[in-house]
Design a protein around this motif. Structure first.
Motif, PDB file in Angstrom:
ATOM      1  N   ILE A 149       1.085  -1.230   0.033  1.00 42.81           N
ATOM      2  CA  ILE A 149      -0.006  -0.037  -0.018  1.00 42.81           C
ATOM      3  C   ILE A 149       0.835   1.115   0.090  1.00 42.81           C
ATOM      4  O   ILE A 149       1.501   1.530   0.938  1.00 42.81           O
ATOM      5  CB  ILE A 149      -1.030   0.193   1.261  1.00 42.81           C
ATOM      6  CG1 ILE A 149      -2.210  -1.065   1.040  1.00 42.81           C
ATOM      7  CG2 ILE A 149      -1.622   1.287   1.510  1.00 42.81           C
ATOM      8  CD1 ILE A 149      -2.923  -1.381   2.335  1.00 42.81           C
ATOM      9  N   LYS A 150       0.854   2.045  -1.086  1.00 39.57           N
ATOM     10  CA  LYS A 150       1.705   3.109  -1.299  1.00 39.57           C
ATOM     11  C   LYS A 150       0.956   4.407  -1.133  1.00 39.57           C
ATOM     12  O   LYS A 150       1.225   5.514  -0.886  1.00 39.57           O
ATOM     13  CB  LYS A 150       2.362   3.192  -2.435  1.00 39.57           C
ATOM     14  CG  LYS A 150       3.518   2.278  -2.606  1.00 39.57           C
ATOM     15  CD  LYS A 150       4.112   2.127  -3.755  1.00 39.57           C
ATOM     16  CE  LYS A 150       5.292   0.967  -3.716  1.00 39.57           C
ATOM     17  NZ  LYS A 150       6.095   0.954  -5.359  1.00 39.57           N
ATOM     18  N   ASN A 151      -0.715   4.407  -1.400  1.00 39.81           N
ATOM     19  CA  ASN A 151      -1.482   5.479  -1.576  1.00 39.81           C
ATOM     20  C   ASN A 151      -2.835   4.987  -1.114  1.00 39.81           C
ATOM     21  O   ASN A 151      -3.144   3.701  -1.028  1.00 39.81           O
ATOM     22  CB  ASN A 151      -1.250   6.103  -2.814  1.00 39.81           C
ATOM     23  CG  ASN A 151      -1.553   5.326  -3.977  1.00 39.81           C
ATOM     24  OD1 ASN A 151      -2.619   4.538  -4.079  1.00 39.81           O
ATOM     25  ND2 ASN A 151      -0.751   5.296  -5.082  1.00 39.81           N
ATOM     26  N   LEU A 152      -3.731   5.805  -1.111  1.00 35.10           N
ATOM     27  CA  LEU A 152      -5.011   5.622  -0.632  1.00 35.10           C
ATOM     28  C   LEU A 152      -5.574   4.653  -1.680  1.00 35.10           C
ATOM     29  O   LEU A 152      -6.911   4.032  -1.448  1.00 35.10           O
ATOM     30  CB  LEU A 152      -5.965   6.971  -0.146  1.00 35.10           C
ATOM     31  CG  LEU A 152      -5.651   7.506   1.167  1.00 35.10           C
ATOM     32  CD1 LEU A 152      -6.296   8.538   1.365  1.00 35.10           C
ATOM     33  CD2 LEU A 152      -5.883   6.224   2.061  1.00 35.10           C
ATOM     34  N   SER A 153      -5.415   4.978  -2.937  1.00 34.31           N
ATOM     35  CA  SER A 153      -6.016   4.199  -3.749  1.00 34.31           C
ATOM     36  C   SER A 153      -5.903   2.598  -3.832  1.00 34.31           C
ATOM     37  O   SER A 153      -6.576   1.763  -3.985  1.00 34.31           O
ATOM     38  CB  SER A 153      -5.640   4.519  -5.270  1.00 34.31           C
ATOM     39  OG  SER A 153      -6.167   5.718  -5.709  1.00 34.31           O
ATOM     40  N   ASP A 154      -4.573   2.444  -3.398  1.00 39.25           N
ATOM     41  CA  ASP A 154      -4.045   0.784  -3.107  1.00 39.25           C
ATOM     42  C   ASP A 154      -5.088   0.641  -2.017  1.00 39.25           C
ATOM     43  O   ASP A 154      -5.522  -0.604  -1.744  1.00 39.25           O
ATOM     44  CB  ASP A 154      -2.629   0.938  -2.852  1.00 39.25           C
ATOM     45  CG  ASP A 154      -1.716   1.135  -3.879  1.00 39.25           C
ATOM     46  OD1 ASP A 154      -2.167   0.947  -5.026  1.00 39.25           O
ATOM     47  OD2 ASP A 154      -0.599   1.417  -3.676  1.00 39.25           O
ATOM     48  N   TYR A 155      -5.138   1.266  -0.931  1.00 41.73           N
ATOM     49  CA  TYR A 155      -5.740   0.938   0.362  1.00 41.73           C
ATOM     50  C   TYR A 155      -7.335   0.678   0.098  1.00 41.73           C
ATOM     51  O   TYR A 155      -8.119  -0.366   0.322  1.00 41.73           O
ATOM     52  CB  TYR A 155      -5.998   2.078   1.351  1.00 41.73           C
ATOM     53  CG  TYR A 155      -6.919   2.131   2.366  1.00 41.73           C
ATOM     54  CD1 TYR A 155      -6.587   1.259   3.674  1.00 41.73           C
ATOM     55  CD2 TYR A 155      -8.004   3.119   2.465  1.00 41.73           C
ATOM     56  CE1 TYR A 155      -7.535   1.341   4.624  1.00 41.73           C
ATOM     57  CE2 TYR A 155      -8.911   3.026   3.329  1.00 41.73           C
ATOM     58  CZ  TYR A 155      -8.700   2.201   4.600  1.00 41.73           C
ATOM     59  OH  TYR A 155      -9.690   2.135   5.609  1.00 41.73           O
ATOM     60  N   ALA A 156      -7.913   1.505  -0.832  1.00 44.86           N
ATOM     61  CA  ALA A 156      -9.156   1.222  -1.483  1.00 44.86           C
ATOM     62  C   ALA A 156      -9.563  -0.049  -2.342  1.00 44.86           C
ATOM     63  O   ALA A 156     -10.651  -0.726  -1.745  1.00 44.86           O
ATOM     64  CB  ALA A 156      -9.905   2.478  -2.219  1.00 44.86           C
ATOM     65  N   ARG A 157      -8.456  -0.222  -3.175  1.00 42.59           N
ATOM     66  CA  ARG A 157      -8.582  -1.629  -3.590  1.00 42.59           C
ATOM     67  C   ARG A 157      -8.523  -2.714  -2.697  1.00 42.59           C
ATOM     68  O   ARG A 157      -9.472  -3.852  -3.034  1.00 42.59           O
ATOM     69  CB  ARG A 157      -7.462  -1.707  -4.881  1.00 42.59           C
ATOM     70  CG  ARG A 157      -7.785  -0.747  -5.832  1.00 42.59           C
ATOM     71  CD  ARG A 157      -6.773  -1.124  -7.015  1.00 42.59           C
ATOM     72  NE  ARG A 157      -5.315  -0.812  -6.757  1.00 42.59           N
ATOM     73  CZ  ARG A 157      -4.801   0.430  -7.075  1.00 42.59           C
ATOM     74  NH1 ARG A 157      -5.631   1.402  -7.765  1.00 42.59           N
ATOM     75  NH2 ARG A 157      -3.696   0.761  -6.732  1.00 42.59           N
ATOM     76  N   LEU A 158      -7.756  -2.565  -1.764  1.00 39.43           N
ATOM     77  CA  LEU A 158      -7.656  -3.859  -0.696  1.00 39.43           C
ATOM     78  C   LEU A 158      -9.020  -3.944   0.050  1.00 39.43           C
ATOM     79  O   LEU A 158      -9.545  -4.940   0.478  1.00 39.43           O
ATOM     80  CB  LEU A 158      -6.292  -3.648   0.309  1.00 39.43           C
ATOM     81  CG  LEU A 158      -6.349  -4.651   0.997  1.00 39.43           C
ATOM     82  CD1 LEU A 158      -6.180  -5.975   0.512  1.00 39.43           C
ATOM     83  CD2 LEU A 158      -4.877  -4.248   2.001  1.00 39.43           C
ATOM     84  N   ALA A 159      -9.540  -2.690   0.590  1.00 33.39           N
ATOM     85  CA  ALA A 159     -10.823  -2.600   1.263  1.00 33.39           C
ATOM     86  C   ALA A 159     -12.073  -3.325   0.511  1.00 33.39           C
ATOM     87  O   ALA A 159     -12.796  -3.776   1.019  1.00 33.39           O
ATOM     88  CB  ALA A 159     -11.198  -1.279   1.354  1.00 33.39           C
ATOM     89  N   LYS A 160     -12.075  -3.276  -0.957  1.00 37.70           N
ATOM     90  CA  LYS A 160     -13.016  -3.789  -1.805  1.00 37.70           C
ATOM     91  C   LYS A 160     -12.559  -5.386  -2.040  1.00 37.70           C
ATOM     92  O   LYS A 160     -13.861  -5.974  -1.866  1.00 37.70           O
ATOM     93  CB  LYS A 160     -13.090  -3.193  -3.184  1.00 37.70           C
ATOM     94  CG  LYS A 160     -13.581  -1.661  -3.200  1.00 37.70           C
ATOM     95  CD  LYS A 160     -13.907  -1.158  -4.377  1.00 37.70           C
ATOM     96  CE  LYS A 160     -12.611  -0.480  -5.014  1.00 37.70           C
ATOM     97  NZ  LYS A 160     -12.600   0.321  -6.142  1.00 37.70           N
ATOM     98  N   PRO A 203       1.802   7.612   7.206  1.00 36.69           N
ATOM     99  CA  PRO A 203       0.343   8.396   6.788  1.00 36.69           C
ATOM    100  C   PRO A 203       0.352   7.972   5.226  1.00 36.69           C
ATOM    101  O   PRO A 203       1.371   8.243   4.521  1.00 36.69           O
ATOM    102  CB  PRO A 203       0.592   9.980   7.086  1.00 36.69           C
ATOM    103  CG  PRO A 203       1.713  10.016   7.849  1.00 36.69           C
ATOM    104  CD  PRO A 203       2.545   8.758   7.756  1.00 36.69           C
ATOM    105  N   ILE A 204      -0.807   7.302   4.787  1.00 35.38           N
ATOM    106  CA  ILE A 204      -0.975   6.922   3.467  1.00 35.38           C
ATOM    107  C   ILE A 204      -1.018   8.080   2.520  1.00 35.38           C
ATOM    108  O   ILE A 204      -1.935   8.679   2.964  1.00 35.38           O
ATOM    109  CB  ILE A 204      -1.992   5.813   3.419  1.00 35.38           C
ATOM    110  CG1 ILE A 204      -1.831   4.676   4.322  1.00 35.38           C
ATOM    111  CG2 ILE A 204      -1.877   5.214   1.640  1.00 35.38           C
ATOM    112  CD1 ILE A 204      -3.019   3.562   4.342  1.00 35.38           C
ATOM    113  N   THR A 205      -0.383   8.261   1.543  1.00 35.36           N
ATOM    114  CA  THR A 205      -0.739   9.224   0.583  1.00 35.36           C
ATOM    115  C   THR A 205      -1.780   9.279   0.146  1.00 35.36           C
ATOM    116  O   THR A 205      -2.480   8.343  -0.609  1.00 35.36           O
ATOM    117  CB  THR A 205       0.336   8.860  -0.540  1.00 35.36           C
ATOM    118  OG1 THR A 205       1.698   8.910  -0.191  1.00 35.36           O
ATOM    119  CG2 THR A 205       0.371  10.328  -1.637  1.00 35.36           C
TER     120      THR A 205
END
Length: 319
Positions: free
Chosen positions: A160-171, A245-247
């Motif tokens: 996870i490098k940014n919030l888009s990565d976090y969102a993909r993992l959340a889904k 803090p995630i970008t």
């Protein structure tokens, strides 16, 4: 308006209903800030809000001004943004550090943040001077805003490098994105609901825990009850607990660059303030504020002690 952790007021001599004032009289020898910027004969009252970062910035400013020859009275630790702002505009204090996002939304009554830091600063500074006779000095590159934080090792492990990565993992695997949020953040449009909408995910209720804001940092560090959580980006516990803090790659969270705000009449009479303070602002990054805040919140040092050591380490004031 961003809510920040409230620290106990250091160097307190008098506690009043509007907050706690500090009245350190620590002297400061000349350093690089005093070169070509004499403030001899000038007298200022420097104020701040009550949380750690503001207490440190108050002492940084007081010492910097003293190093250039000014006489400085401190009112560090006023309670809340509105109280501190009113103290400035009424003349009770002459200057304090404010955040661009707070001024833009709260004082200037704009409803939509500007996602470009330079433009938001320029617009806020221009409007505040025209409407309220408040002069903004140079902004610091630091941005004390919200973020989703995670233990650095967990971010690396899960790519996870940014919030888009976090969102993909959340889904795809919500159990791997368990997240702690503070109650206010959980209901704010510029908080959890807005974040999910901006990044196109909805985390199940079982994967979200609501905690007190101060408890979230330790919860993330211990990974109990969550691996991720709401943090503020200049908090000293980020470094102390090895968090990241995630970008925010979509620039969802508002920008909160700190800058010294001064009543226009005070600045007009003492333009050399800029020569003293602007070099300070340029040096105040997220990493610097994390370090200084951590010296107080984690190591238990006094704000004036931390401010003096940093100023001396940079050569801003003499030893």
């Amino acid at each position: 308006m961003r809510l920040l952790p409230i620290a106990a007021c250091s160097l307190v001599l008098v506690t009043v209903t509007t907050g706690c004032f500090s009245s350190s009289t620590t002297d400061a020898k000349e350093g690089s800030l005093a070169k070509g910027a004499s403030l001899k004969g000038a007298t200022f009252t420097v104020g701040s809000k009550e949380f750690t970062e503001q207490l440190v910035l108050c002492q940084v400013t007081a010492l910097a001004l003293r190093s250039a020859g000014a006489t400085v009275r401190e009112k560090c630790g006023l309670q809340g943004s509105n109280t501190t702002r009113a103290a400035l505009t009424s003349g009770s204090i002459d200057m304090y550090w404010e955040y661009t996002g707070t001024a833009w939304i709260n004082y200037l009554k704009n409803t939509k943040p500007i996602d470009d830091p330079a433009r938001q600063y320029q617009e806020a500074a221009q409007q505040d001077l025209a409407k309220n006779q408040v002069k903004w000095l140079a902004p610091a590159p630091a941005n004390n805003t919200y973020a989703i934080g995670v233990k650095t090792s967990v971010a690396q492990e899960r790519g996870i490098k940014n919030l888009s990565d976090y969102a993909r993992l959340a889904k795809s695997d919500p159990d791997k994105t368990s997240t702690c949020v503070a109650s206010e953040f959980a209901g704010r449009n510029d908080g959890w609901p807005g974040l999910q909408k901006a990044y196109g995910f909805t985390l199940p209720k079982k994967a979200v825990a609501t905690l007190a804001e101060g408890a979230i940092f330790n919860a993330i560090a211990k990974r109990d009850p969550c691996d991720f959580g709401m943090v503020t980006t200049t908090d000293g516990r980020i470094k102390a607990l090895a968090l990241t803090p995630i970008t925010d790659d979509k620039k969802f969270f508002p920008i909160y660059n700190p800058a010294l705000t001064v009543r226009a009449s005070v600045h007009r009479d003492n333009p050399a303030i800029e020569k003293v303070v602007n070099p300070l602002a340029a040096a105040i990054t997220d990493a610097v504020l994390q370090e200084l805040n951590g010296e107080v919140d984690v190591k238990g040092k006094e704000p004036v002690e931390v401010a003096e050591a940093w100023l001396q380490s940079k050569g801003f004031i003499g030893k």
